[in-house]
Design an enzyme around this catalytic site. Structure first.
Site, PDB file in Angstrom:
ATOM      1  N   HIS A  12       1.199  -1.467  -0.115  1.00  0.00           N
ATOM      2  CA  HIS A  12      -0.080   0.092  -0.059  1.00  0.00           C
ATOM      3  C   HIS A  12       1.023   1.326   0.043  1.00  0.00           C
ATOM      4  CE1 HIS A  12      -3.816   2.504   1.290  1.00  0.00           C
ATOM      5  NE2 HIS A  12      -2.813   2.955   1.630  1.00  0.00           N
ATOM      6  N   HIS A  14       0.808   5.280  -2.608  1.00  0.00           N
ATOM      7  CA  HIS A  14      -0.123   5.775  -2.980  1.00  0.00           C
ATOM      8  C   HIS A  14       1.627   6.252  -3.849  1.00  0.00           C
ATOM      9  CE1 HIS A  14      -3.560   5.758  -1.456  1.00  0.00           C
ATOM     10  NE2 HIS A  14      -2.738   5.252  -0.415  1.00  0.00           N
ATOM     11  N   GLU A 195     -10.825   3.726   7.355  1.00  0.00           N
ATOM     12  CA  GLU A 195      -9.385   4.113   7.640  1.00  0.00           C
ATOM     13  C   GLU A 195     -10.351   5.704   8.732  1.00  0.00           C
ATOM     14  OE1 GLU A 195      -8.247   6.622   5.040  1.00  0.00           O
ATOM     15  OE2 GLU A 195      -6.397   7.428   6.183  1.00  0.00           O
ATOM     16  N   ASP A 273       2.264   3.975   2.544  1.00  0.00           N
ATOM     17  CA  ASP A 273       0.999   4.827   2.520  1.00  0.00           C
ATOM     18  C   ASP A 273       1.889   5.934   1.911  1.00  0.00           C
ATOM     19  OD1 ASP A 273      -1.333   5.526   2.251  1.00  0.00           O
ATOM     20  OD2 ASP A 273      -1.361   6.035   4.040  1.00  0.00           O
ATOM     21  N   ASP A 274       1.954   7.263   2.483  1.00  0.00           N
ATOM     22  CA  ASP A 274       3.264   8.313   2.185  1.00  0.00           C
ATOM     23  C   ASP A 274       3.881   9.129   2.251  1.00  0.00           C
ATOM     24  OD1 ASP A 274       0.419   8.643  -0.423  1.00  0.00           O
ATOM     25  OD2 ASP A 274      -0.317   8.419   2.220  1.00  0.00           O
TER      26      ASP A 274
HETATM   27  N1  ADE Z   1      -4.584   9.255  -1.106  1.00  0.00           N
HETATM   28  C1  ADE Z   1      -3.164   8.761  -0.430  1.00  0.00           C
HETATM   29  N2  ADE Z   1      -3.130   8.907   1.321  1.00  0.00           N
HETATM   30  C2  ADE Z   1      -4.757   8.266   1.508  1.00  0.00           C
HETATM   31  C3  ADE Z   1      -5.143   8.055   2.519  1.00  0.00           C
HETATM   32  N3  ADE Z   1      -4.426   7.126   3.924  1.00  0.00           N
HETATM   33  N4  ADE Z   1      -6.537   7.739   3.179  1.00  0.00           N
HETATM   34  C4  ADE Z   1      -7.277   7.812   1.837  1.00  0.00           C
HETATM   35  N5  ADE Z   1      -6.841   8.501   0.195  1.00  0.00           N
HETATM   36  C5  ADE Z   1      -5.437   8.852   0.045  1.00  0.00           C
HETATM   37 ZN    ZN Z   2      -4.231   4.580   1.587  1.00  0.00          ZN
END
Ligand code: ADE
Ligand code: ZN
Length: 328
Positions: A12, A14, A195, A273-274
């Site tokens: 996961h 992005h 989430e 995630d990011d």
């Molecule tokens: N896009 C990037 N990170 C995200 C997240 N944690 N939740 C939803 N959309 C996202």
């Molecule tokens: Zn995400």
């Protein structure tokens, strides 16, 4: 032990959310794009809360304007991941940001990202697979465009379809057409759920979109019956602990339900995630889990086996990656 070199599988991530701030700043300067407000005074991404995070994410993404920019981005992201021991990663790729949902433009962006992935695989031994993602707050019509891009380019490399964005925008079921289109093209499915909204959202995701993995999904812990159902059905959670803590889903890692989810028999995996947005990386995620929940090398081995089994790649790739995990 040192977690950095342990081989890891990440599901996961992005691609724009993994952009090093330096790369975004350089591109902004080079293209004279005003991205005031994206960074704090130290050059880190700056945001107040989840909705502001999404705004900053989209503002930073404005500087990524060509396939060549995405080639650079992909290489930078894979170099960073590989430096944390990641041997296999799946990244969310957005036709929305790569040509606005136009199929022929998307093909060009995809081609550039795949070339970068081939180069990274040759040079640093990391394997990337792509999951097309639609953006929930862009709405169901735009999601169909993303699904069409995904369906037109589905193959062993572009192997999944998913949805991110604002979980409070509309309902999972509003996107059923897009997910059906992707499924019919042979793509495997995941969606962000549980989430921000509670367990009902995860129920809706499984029921209405027929996904086999859930992005985050952590709030299912509030519903023991659902935990049991998901464990039984083998639904896999893409848990991103550092993201959840920075965005305030949980106040600190010790309050995160990952350990309880595991105890309930759910299949959990760990991702970033990011990463630069959340000041994290796979090494830090592992270090945190070891420190707070006393996870050891065996736990991390099992975690990676779960992730690899849930990966959307073909079985030949899965076997190749399994060897890399074994020889560690
Ligand atoms: N896009 C990037 N990170 C995200 C997240 N944690 N939740 C939803 N959309 C996202
Ligand atoms: Zn995400």
């Amino acid at each position: 032990m040192t977690f950095r070199t342990l081989p890891k599988v990440e599901l996961h991530l992005h691609i724009e959310g993994a952009a090093p701030p330096r790369l975004i700043a350089d591109l902004a300067k080079q293209k004279s794009v005003d991205i005031a407000g994206v960074f704090d005074e130290r050059g880190n991404y700056a945001f107040r809360d989840f909705l502001h995070f999404l705004k900053v994410y989209e503002a930073a993404t404005q500087v990524l304007q060509t396939p060549e920019d995405y080639r650079r981005l992909t290489l930078a992201v894979l170099e960073e991941s590989a430096s944390h021991g990641v041997v296999y990663t799946e990244a969310f790729l957005s036709p929305d940001f790569c040509g606005g949902g136009d199929v022929s433009a998307w093909r060009e962006y995809l081609h550039a990202m795949r070339e970068a992935a081939d180069q990274a695989e040759r040079d640093i031994g990391i394997t990337l697979r792509g999951i097309v993602t639609c953006v929930r707050h862009f709405g169901p019509e735009q999601a169909k465009r993303s699904a069409r891009c995904a369906a037109e380019t589905a193959d062993d490399w572009l192997c999944g379809f998913g949805m991110g964005g604002d979980e409070n925008a509309g309902e999972q079921g509003d996107f059923a057409y897009a997910f059906d289109m992707a499924r019919e093209a042979g793509l495997r499915l995941t969606t962000h759920a549980g989430e921000w909204r509670g367990p009902e959202e995860v129920r809706a995701a499984v029921r209405d979109l027929k996904v086999e993995r859930i992005g985050h999904g952590v709030r299912v812990i509030e519903d023991p019956a659902l935990c049991e159902e998901l464990a039984e059905a083998g639904v896999v959670l893409e848990v991103c602990p550092g993201s959840n803590v920075v965005l305030g889903v949980y106040p600190k890692l010790a309050a995160h339900p990952i350990e309880k989810l595991r105890e309930r028999g759910l299949q959990v995996t760990v991702s970033t995630d990011d990463p630069p947005f959340f000041h994290t990386d796979m090494t830090k995620e592992y270090e945190g889990l070891a420190r707070v929940f006393e996870w050891n090398e065996d736990d991390f081995m099992a975690l990676n086996q779960t992730a690899l089994a849930a990966a959307f790649c073909d079985d030949a790739t899965r076997k190749r990656i399994a060897k890399k995990l074994e020889t560690a």
